[in-house]
Write an enzyme that holds these catalytic residues in place. Structure first.
Site, PDB file in Angstrom:
ATOM      1  N   ARG A  49       2.229   8.728  -6.469  1.00  0.00           N
ATOM      2  CA  ARG A  49       2.963   9.269  -7.620  1.00  0.00           C
ATOM      3  C   ARG A  49       4.289   9.927  -7.226  1.00  0.00           C
ATOM      4  O   ARG A  49       4.700  10.930  -7.817  1.00  0.00           O
ATOM      5  CB  ARG A  49       2.083  10.258  -8.403  1.00  0.00           C
ATOM      6  N   ARG A  50       4.915   9.365  -6.228  1.00  0.00           N
ATOM      7  CA  ARG A  50       6.218   9.883  -5.812  1.00  0.00           C
ATOM      8  C   ARG A  50       7.305   8.803  -5.874  1.00  0.00           C
ATOM      9  O   ARG A  50       8.391   8.981  -5.323  1.00  0.00           O
ATOM     10  CB  ARG A  50       6.136  10.460  -4.394  1.00  0.00           C
ATOM     11  N   GLU A  67      -5.550  -4.307  -7.754  1.00  0.00           N
ATOM     12  CA  GLU A  67      -5.681  -3.563  -9.005  1.00  0.00           C
ATOM     13  C   GLU A  67      -4.698  -4.163 -10.018  1.00  0.00           C
ATOM     14  O   GLU A  67      -3.505  -3.879  -9.968  1.00  0.00           O
ATOM     15  CB  GLU A  67      -5.402  -2.081  -8.788  1.00  0.00           C
ATOM     16  N   LEU A  74       6.112   3.177  -4.377  1.00  0.00           N
ATOM     17  CA  LEU A  74       5.857   1.776  -4.726  1.00  0.00           C
ATOM     18  C   LEU A  74       7.040   1.192  -5.479  1.00  0.00           C
ATOM     19  O   LEU A  74       7.500   0.082  -5.178  1.00  0.00           O
ATOM     20  CB  LEU A  74       4.582   1.662  -5.565  1.00  0.00           C
ATOM     21  N   THR A  75       7.564   1.944  -6.435  1.00  0.00           N
ATOM     22  CA  THR A  75       8.729   1.469  -7.186  1.00  0.00           C
ATOM     23  C   THR A  75       9.912   1.222  -6.266  1.00  0.00           C
ATOM     24  O   THR A  75      10.625   0.221  -6.397  1.00  0.00           O
ATOM     25  CB  THR A  75       9.104   2.499  -8.268  1.00  0.00           C
ATOM     26  N   TYR A  98       0.924  -4.182 -11.643  1.00  0.00           N
ATOM     27  CA  TYR A  98       2.145  -4.962 -11.463  1.00  0.00           C
ATOM     28  C   TYR A  98       2.853  -5.397 -12.737  1.00  0.00           C
ATOM     29  O   TYR A  98       3.967  -5.910 -12.683  1.00  0.00           O
ATOM     30  CB  TYR A  98       1.846  -6.168 -10.568  1.00  0.00           C
ATOM     31  N   PHE A 117      -3.541 -14.487  -0.371  1.00  0.00           N
ATOM     32  CA  PHE A 117      -2.627 -14.230   0.729  1.00  0.00           C
ATOM     33  C   PHE A 117      -2.338 -12.740   0.828  1.00  0.00           C
ATOM     34  O   PHE A 117      -1.444 -12.297   1.456  1.00  0.00           O
ATOM     35  CB  PHE A 117      -1.327 -15.033   0.567  1.00  0.00           C
ATOM     36  N   SER A 139       0.836  -1.206   0.000  1.00  0.00           N
ATOM     37  CA  SER A 139       0.000   0.000   0.000  1.00  0.00           C
ATOM     38  C   SER A 139       0.862   1.244   0.000  1.00  0.00           C
ATOM     39  O   SER A 139       2.006   1.233   0.460  1.00  0.00           O
ATOM     40  CB  SER A 139      -0.928   0.023   1.230  1.00  0.00           C
TER      41      SER A 139
END
Length: 409
Positions: free
Chosen positions: A90-91, A119, A94-95, A123, A409, A83
């Protein structure tokens, strides 16, 4: 903005998990579910992003083993609890977490990473392909008849409290794992997930029930379900909500389906996760009354291409050179010679001319045998560089048993 990505500390779990709940809508989970996932969390595999003292991102992984074509059980990182808070989208957070995570998976010598996605659009850019699919069924039980094999009447069925039947159900499940790609070998603690039944989460249905199917005193199948009672103007319209069902042979399977489709005061059965080759679809008198819908299930990414492709067997002899693109894990970039058959395989670096060109995402989609390489080529996602190589490789990557992930999971 200054943020820090680091491994979670055990004492931070409650606040970390609360931010995960917020990102998924803010409705707190039941104490039972929260307690289960606190016990299952591998803290040393869990990441957080901190903006000062505030958690603004989460990601974790479970240490799994997943069945691959040929029946072997391969180590796989089960990516989970991902999350980013709405204030920090957008910063690149996540990457950054995906970068930390895949580097760690590689250090642990796990050739595969797997996940289920809230979503699906997210990925693919990190190299994950859709490796299994699942069917949702909505069966109109009053309008469907079953073709039953001989011996169905000899199966004994009995209802037992789900918690008391866990050992019997797990023995059945364990016998099936090696036979279907995509299934997870159940690690200690995960047997609690299928029987989780917080009263506050039932949404009008009754308590979770378990029916065991026995032959000659041996438990050979089970189903876990609840009934949601409803009444219409002409009478009962209840729904059987099937959580999971497994059986060791066609006769036991038929007995369980007959039971589930004929429960008193119900007119429908709903299941949100069945394999695409579920035998029920060939037992019913009218498939149109089964409301079949298909969606993606497991996403898979080869983290080490050589080890991943050498770790499974192949349905037909194959000897192809793959030109692999993988910008996010550049150690996989380049040409690999895959040679294998039903007995085993090798996959090594080569300077030979390539036969097929594709990205690691396509390898993930084809890896368990769900998606033919030929279908991906038709979509423009695989390029044939040697005539005949596509047909050879597509046949080899196939699986006689449809891959399936039975639980999330």
């Amino acid at each position: 903005m200054t943020t820090q990505v680091r491994t979670l500390r055990a004492a931070e779990w409650d606040g970390w998990y609360a931010k995960l709940e917020r990102a998924f809508g803010g409705v707190p989970e039941s104490s039972e579910e929260r307690g289960l996932f606190r016990d299952l969390t591998e803290v040393d595999r869990s990441l957080g992003v901190w903006d000062g003292t505030e958690v603004v991102g989460t990601a974790g992984a479970f240490s799994f083993r997943v069945t691959v074509p040929g029946g072997a059980s391969a180590p796989a990182a089960g990516v989970t609890m991902v999350s980013v808070q709405a204030t920090h989208r957008r910063r690149g957070l996540l990457t950054e977490m995906m970068r930390h995570q895949l580097d760690d998976v590689r250090r642990r010598a796990e050739p595969l990473a797997i996940l289920t996605a809230s979503e699906p659009v997210i990925y693919g850019r990190f190299g994950y392909g859709v490796a299994t699919r699942q069917a949702t069924l909505q069966v109109e039980t009053e309008r469907v008849a079953l073709t039953l094999p001989e011996g169905t009447d000899d199966v004994r069925l009995r209802i037992v409290p789900p918690a008391e039947a866990v050992a019997d159900c797990e023995r059945v499940y364990a016998r099936l794992v090696a036979g279907r790609p995509g299934m997870l070998a159940r690690q200690p603690g995960w047997e609690r997930l299928p029987v989780l039944d917080p009263p506050g989460d039932r949404e009008g249905s009754g308590e979770l029930l378990c029916v065991l199917a026995e032959v000659a005193g041996e438990v050979r199948g089970y189903a876990r379900y609840a009934v949601k009672p409803e009444w219409g103007g002409s009478g009962p319209e209840g729904t059987v909500q099937l959580r999971d069902m497994e059986a060791l042979d066609p006769v036991v399977r038929a007995a369980l389906w007959r039971y589930l489709l004929s429960i008193d005061l119900t007119s429908s059965l709903v299941s949100h996760n069945r394999p695409l080759d579920d035998p029920l679809l060939h037992m019913v008198s009218d498939l149109r009354r089964c409301g079949v819908r298909v969606r993606e299930g497991l996403f898979l990414r080869p983290v080490e291409v050589g080890a991943a492709l050498a770790g499974r067997t192949y349905a037909a002899p194959v000897d192809v050179v793959l030109d692999v693109r993988d910008a996010f894990c550049p150690w996989n970039e380049g040409r690999w010679r895959l040679s294998g058959d039903a007995k085993g395989a090798s996959c090594e670096r080569t300077t030979d001319a390539a036969d097929l060109a594709l990205s690691v995402r396509e390898l993930g989609a084809a890896y368990l045998g769900d998606t033919p390489l030929s279908a991906l080529a038709a979509a423009g996602r695989v390029t044939e560089l040697r005539s005949g190589a596509l047909s050879e490789a597509s046949a080899a990557f196939g699986s006689d048993i449809t891959p399936w992930l039975p639980h999330g999971f």
